[in-house]
Design a protein around this motif. Structure first.
Motif, short mmCIF file in Angstrom:
data_model
loop_
_atom_site.label_atom_id
_atom_site.label_comp_id
_atom_site.label_asym_id
_atom_site.label_seq_id
_atom_site.Cartn_x
_atom_site.Cartn_y
_atom_site.Cartn_z
N CYS A 1 0.86 -1.19 0.00
CA CYS A 1 0.00 0.00 0.00
C CYS A 1 0.90 1.24 0.00
CB CYS A 1 -0.98 -0.02 1.18
SG CYS A 1 -0.20 0.03 2.81
N LEU A 2 0.37 2.37 0.40
CA LEU A 2 1.18 3.59 0.36
C LEU A 2 2.13 3.69 1.56
CD1 LEU A 2 1.90 6.46 -0.66
CD2 LEU A 2 -0.19 7.28 0.45
N GLY A 3 1.56 3.65 2.77
CA GLY A 3 2.37 3.90 3.97
C GLY A 3 2.91 2.66 4.65
N ASN A 4 2.34 1.49 4.30
CA ASN A 4 2.67 0.21 4.97
C ASN A 4 2.45 0.30 6.48
OD1 ASN A 4 5.60 -1.95 5.40
ND2 ASN A 4 3.51 -2.55 5.04
N ILE A 5 1.41 1.05 6.87
CA ILE A 5 1.02 1.06 8.29
C ILE A 5 -0.47 0.72 8.47
CG2 ILE A 5 2.85 2.57 9.18
CD1 ILE A 5 0.73 4.87 9.13
N CYS A 6 -1.25 0.70 7.41
CA CYS A 6 -2.68 0.38 7.55
C CYS A 6 -3.08 -0.86 6.75
CB CYS A 6 -3.56 1.56 7.14
SG CYS A 6 -3.40 3.00 8.21
N ARG A 7 -3.26 -0.70 5.45
CA ARG A 7 -3.84 -1.78 4.66
C ARG A 7 -2.90 -2.97 4.46
NH1 ARG A 7 -5.25 2.15 -0.15
NH2 ARG A 7 -3.30 3.02 0.69
N ASP B 1 -8.16 3.78 1.23
CA ASP B 1 -7.20 4.18 2.26
C ASP B 1 -7.98 4.62 3.50
OD1 ASP B 1 -5.29 5.31 3.81
OD2 ASP B 1 -4.41 6.53 2.22
N PRO B 2 -7.84 3.91 4.63
CA PRO B 2 -8.64 4.26 5.81
C PRO B 2 -7.97 5.33 6.68
CG PRO B 2 -7.37 2.29 6.28
CD PRO B 2 -6.99 2.73 4.88
N TYR B 3 -6.78 5.78 6.28
CA TYR B 3 -5.93 6.60 7.16
C TYR B 3 -6.63 7.86 7.67
CZ TYR B 3 -1.56 8.75 8.80
OH TYR B 3 -0.56 9.32 9.56
N TYR B 4 -7.34 8.55 6.77
CA TYR B 4 -7.98 9.81 7.17
C TYR B 4 -9.44 9.66 7.57
CZ TYR B 4 -3.73 11.82 5.32
OH TYR B 4 -2.42 12.12 5.10
N TYR C 1 7.64 6.93 4.11
CA TYR C 1 7.31 7.97 5.12
C TYR C 1 7.34 7.40 6.54
CZ TYR C 1 4.82 10.28 1.19
OH TYR C 1 4.45 10.83 -0.01
N HIS C 2 6.90 6.15 6.67
CA HIS C 2 6.72 5.58 8.02
C HIS C 2 7.74 4.48 8.31
CE1 HIS C 2 2.98 7.79 8.72
NE2 HIS C 2 2.76 7.61 7.43
#
Ligand code: 4NP
Length: 144
Positions: free
Chosen positions: A3-9, A117-120, A36-37
């Motif tokens: 995914c984008l950040g590799n912290i959620c999905r 993306d559930p981040y926001y 980023y993370h």
């Protein structure tokens, strides 16, 4: 699982797939198209969701996708179109490109659905993402 950040999905996808393939010889990992993370544990909201559904996220730390991942893995599942575009940008050849697929095409072939993306968003988004990923991962396991 990418995914984008590799912290959620993608950590959720890694945790689910690891559990489903537990005891098999298959290697599962996750990464982000961004760094980023780098080194961070998954997002607290995703950790809570994992705990709620009994998914282990032990040892998962965020890392950026590397070109060597194309050598190490046979399949690279991405969560959305933006991930797809970014992963294809670092693919070196047709063999690399052929490994990349939208995760939800495993459960909904040919539909090019995205894991949002559930981040926001709110906590509920994390449950929805969990269910979508679980369905796709079960199909992947059934086909192995
Ligand atoms: P993920 O979610 O790609 O599912 O890990 C995100 C995490 C962090 C950011 C974006 C999406 N961010 O912009 O920091």
């Amino acid at each position: 699982m990418v995914c984008l950040g590799n912290i959620c999905r993608s950590p959720m996808a890694e945790g689910i797939m690891r559990d489903l393939l537990n005891g098999s010889a298959h290697e599962v990992d996750s990464a982000g198209t961004s760094s980023y993370h780098e080194g961070e544990r998954p997002d607290d909201r995703m950790l809570r969701t994992a705990k709620k559904y009994g998914v282990s996220m032990n040892g998962i730390r965020s890392r950026g996708l590397k070109v060597e991942d194309f050598d190490r893995f046979d399949r690279i599942y991405v969560m959305d179109q933006s991930n797809l575009k970014n992963v294809l940008l670092i693919a070196r050849n047709d063999e690399d490109r052929a490994k990349v697929e939208l995760l939800l095409n495993a459960s909904h072939p040919g539909q090019d659905r995205e894991v949002p993306d559930p981040y926001y968003g709110g906590e509920k988004g994390f449950d929805q993402v969990y269910l979508m990923i679980l369905e796709a991962c079960q199909k992947i396991k059934d086909r192995l």
